[in-house]
Write a protein that holds these residues in place. Sequence first.
Motif, short mmCIF file in Angstrom:
data_model
loop_
_atom_site.label_atom_id
_atom_site.label_comp_id
_atom_site.label_asym_id
_atom_site.label_seq_id
_atom_site.Cartn_x
_atom_site.Cartn_y
_atom_site.Cartn_z
N LEU A 333 0.81 -1.22 0.00
CA LEU A 333 0.00 0.00 0.00
C LEU A 333 0.85 1.27 0.00
O LEU A 333 0.59 2.21 -0.76
N ALA A 334 1.88 1.34 0.83
CA ALA A 334 2.70 2.55 0.90
C ALA A 334 3.39 2.83 -0.43
O ALA A 334 3.43 3.97 -0.91
N ALA A 335 3.95 1.79 -1.06
CA ALA A 335 4.64 1.96 -2.34
C ALA A 335 3.68 2.40 -3.43
O ALA A 335 3.98 3.28 -4.24
N VAL A 336 2.49 1.79 -3.47
CA VAL A 336 1.50 2.15 -4.49
C VAL A 336 1.03 3.59 -4.29
O VAL A 336 0.88 4.35 -5.26
N LEU A 337 0.83 4.00 -3.05
CA LEU A 337 0.39 5.37 -2.78
C LEU A 337 1.44 6.39 -3.20
O LEU A 337 1.12 7.46 -3.72
N ARG A 338 2.71 6.07 -2.96
CA ARG A 338 3.77 7.00 -3.39
C ARG A 338 3.73 7.20 -4.91
O ARG A 338 3.85 8.33 -5.39
N LEU A 339 3.56 6.12 -5.65
CA LEU A 339 3.48 6.24 -7.11
C LEU A 339 2.24 7.01 -7.52
O LEU A 339 2.29 7.81 -8.47
N ARG A 340 1.13 6.79 -6.84
CA ARG A 340 -0.10 7.51 -7.17
C ARG A 340 0.09 9.01 -7.00
O ARG A 340 -0.29 9.81 -7.86
N ILE A 341 0.69 9.41 -5.88
CA ILE A 341 0.87 10.83 -5.61
C ILE A 341 1.83 11.47 -6.60
O ILE A 341 1.66 12.61 -7.02
N GLN A 342 2.85 10.72 -7.02
CA GLN A 342 3.82 11.25 -7.99
C GLN A 342 3.17 11.54 -9.34
O GLN A 342 3.53 12.51 -10.01
N SER A 343 2.25 10.70 -9.76
CA SER A 343 1.70 10.83 -11.12
C SER A 343 0.34 11.51 -11.16
O SER A 343 -0.03 12.08 -12.18
N ASP A 344 -0.41 11.46 -10.06
CA ASP A 344 -1.79 11.97 -10.08
C ASP A 344 -2.22 12.20 -8.64
O ASP A 344 -2.46 11.26 -7.89
N ARG A 345 -2.30 13.46 -8.24
CA ARG A 345 -2.46 13.79 -6.83
C ARG A 345 -3.65 13.11 -6.18
O ARG A 345 -3.57 12.61 -5.06
N GLN A 346 -4.78 13.11 -6.87
CA GLN A 346 -5.97 12.47 -6.32
C GLN A 346 -7.02 12.37 -7.43
O GLN A 346 -6.96 13.10 -8.42
N PRO A 347 -8.00 11.48 -7.28
CA PRO A 347 -9.07 11.40 -8.28
C PRO A 347 -10.06 12.55 -8.11
O PRO A 347 -10.11 13.19 -7.05
N PRO A 348 -10.88 12.85 -9.13
CA PRO A 348 -11.82 13.97 -9.06
C PRO A 348 -12.92 13.72 -8.03
O PRO A 348 -13.56 12.68 -8.04
N THR A 349 -13.12 14.68 -7.15
CA THR A 349 -14.05 14.48 -6.05
C THR A 349 -15.52 14.54 -6.48
O THR A 349 -16.36 13.88 -5.88
N LEU A 350 -15.83 15.32 -7.50
CA LEU A 350 -17.24 15.46 -7.90
C LEU A 350 -17.81 14.13 -8.37
O LEU A 350 -18.89 13.71 -7.95
N ALA A 351 -17.08 13.44 -9.26
CA ALA A 351 -17.56 12.14 -9.74
C ALA A 351 -17.60 11.11 -8.62
O ALA A 351 -18.51 10.28 -8.55
N GLN A 352 -16.63 11.19 -7.71
CA GLN A 352 -16.62 10.24 -6.60
C GLN A 352 -17.87 10.39 -5.74
O GLN A 352 -18.46 9.39 -5.30
N GLY A 353 -18.25 11.63 -5.48
CA GLY A 353 -19.43 11.85 -4.65
C GLY A 353 -20.69 11.28 -5.28
O GLY A 353 -21.53 10.67 -4.60
N ALA A 354 -20.83 11.46 -6.60
CA ALA A 354 -22.02 10.95 -7.28
C ALA A 354 -22.07 9.43 -7.25
O ALA A 354 -23.13 8.83 -7.03
N ILE A 355 -20.93 8.77 -7.46
CA ILE A 355 -20.91 7.31 -7.45
C ILE A 355 -21.15 6.77 -6.05
O ILE A 355 -21.85 5.76 -5.87
N ALA A 356 -20.59 7.43 -5.04
CA ALA A 356 -20.84 7.00 -3.66
C ALA A 356 -22.33 7.05 -3.35
O ALA A 356 -22.89 6.10 -2.77
N ASP A 357 -22.99 8.14 -3.72
CA ASP A 357 -24.44 8.23 -3.50
C ASP A 357 -25.19 7.18 -4.31
O ASP A 357 -26.17 6.59 -3.84
N PHE A 358 -24.73 6.94 -5.53
CA PHE A 358 -25.38 5.95 -6.40
C PHE A 358 -25.33 4.56 -5.77
O PHE A 358 -26.30 3.80 -5.81
N LEU A 359 -24.20 4.23 -5.16
CA LEU A 359 -24.06 2.94 -4.48
C LEU A 359 -24.87 2.90 -3.19
O LEU A 359 -25.62 1.95 -2.93
N ASP A 360 -24.73 3.93 -2.37
CA ASP A 360 -25.34 3.93 -1.04
C ASP A 360 -26.86 3.95 -1.09
O ASP A 360 -27.53 3.40 -0.21
#
Length: 465
Positions: A333-360
């Motif tokens: 997990l730590a190694a994968v997270l380091r690579l994620r942060i280097q290439s892409d700081r975080q995924p888009p929050t707006l789409a994440q919120g909609a999918i979370a509501d869609f699932l919940d």
Amino acid sequence: MKKLRTNSADWSALMPVLPGEGPRTRELYAAIRRLIEGGQAPSGTKLPTTRDLAARLGVSRAAAVAAFELLVADGFAEARVGAGTFVAPQVPALAPVSREVPPMAAPSPPLPCELGVATMDEKTMRIFRRLLSRSLARPGPEHFHYGDARGTRALRDAIAAYLRTARGVRCDPEQIIVTTGTMHGMDLVVRSVIRPGDAAWIEDPCYGKARTILKAAGARLVGVPVDGEGIDPAQGTIACSKARLAYVTPSHQFPLGVAMSMRRRLALLEWARRNDGWIIEDDYDSEFRFSGPPLACLQGMDDGDRVAYLGTFSKVLFPGMRIGYAVVPRALLAAVLRLRIQSDRQPPTLAQGAIADFLDQGHFAAHLRRVRRRVQSARDRLVAGLRRGGLEVDVPEQGLHLVAGLPSSFDDRALAIAAREADVGALPLSPLHVDAPQRQGLILGFSGFDGEVLAEAAERLCRLL
């Protein structure tokens, strides 16, 4: 147009008419450079002063100074102390400056039977519009600062609950990393594990993009044959027992469509435990099972935490959402997270919120029931059309594609090209082999198309044979 004399100071007649209210720095630079490259301002020609040029062309002097600095930096002009700025004795041979945007090919609509096309569902789209509008009307603080590189806690909670219930995945939200799809997740895991020269098992035949990712990381590919029970770990052990990683699609092997048997699953997990190896389980379309209970995922059977589980919403919702997920073993997990942060700081929050509501809110399960029926109907129309034309096709009980086998005398590459000319998006099977003898066949998708369209495509394809 006559050439300038070296003592000429009136360039305004030679400057092209530029768009807008007046030339800006880059436009002025490009205009003067065109004169130099075209020979209207030969080597040694003295450029007007920036003050004079700015006054004649109606631009700021700062724009003129900046344009001259660019000309000097690029070797088209030289500044002589106390004398002014002159066209350089030797002008560099560079590509001509163009303000036109190079033509881009417009994306064409997918051909019938192409892979990777989602089934459109109007009710789902209405729900997503409502969820997104609600998020925009009352935006939360997560949209206005950088957050967890793994993704929002709300979506990771929702994904963990869904995977535990529907797929038997053993995970908690801390292990989940939200990605832009399965290949993004695979790239992160592969780069955290593989060092150049490490051996990696890959199914033979295999998913082409997975092979590309492994090769890009420097892996030495070991093709492991696939039969009616899926990948064969015994053959992999004979070929290379000390491989660092194995990439598999056990629920619905791509491209052949078979499911890995229980004994093969247990053997693969035992290989990973015994050899300190890692397994990437790509569960790309397990939601589309048309008969019988869902197949248990490999990760849920693993008590050694050696399996990285990949999933995506691209197939079950739509690719434009660009949201997937990786359940990462804690040791990685730590190694994968380091690579994620280097290439892409975080995924888009707006789409994440909609999918979370869609699932919940239970919309996801209802969506699956609707589209699963439509996809199954489309599959049946395609199979019927192919069989009417004389092709032997096994009816897949899961997934979004099938394989139409061909006699060994056929060239599936040439046939796939001819199929595209007949507006059928077939993919040849033979290039997907690694080391195994190549089988001839066509891979055909049935998601995202009306049954009648697929029946007509099957008719056109069979005529080519």
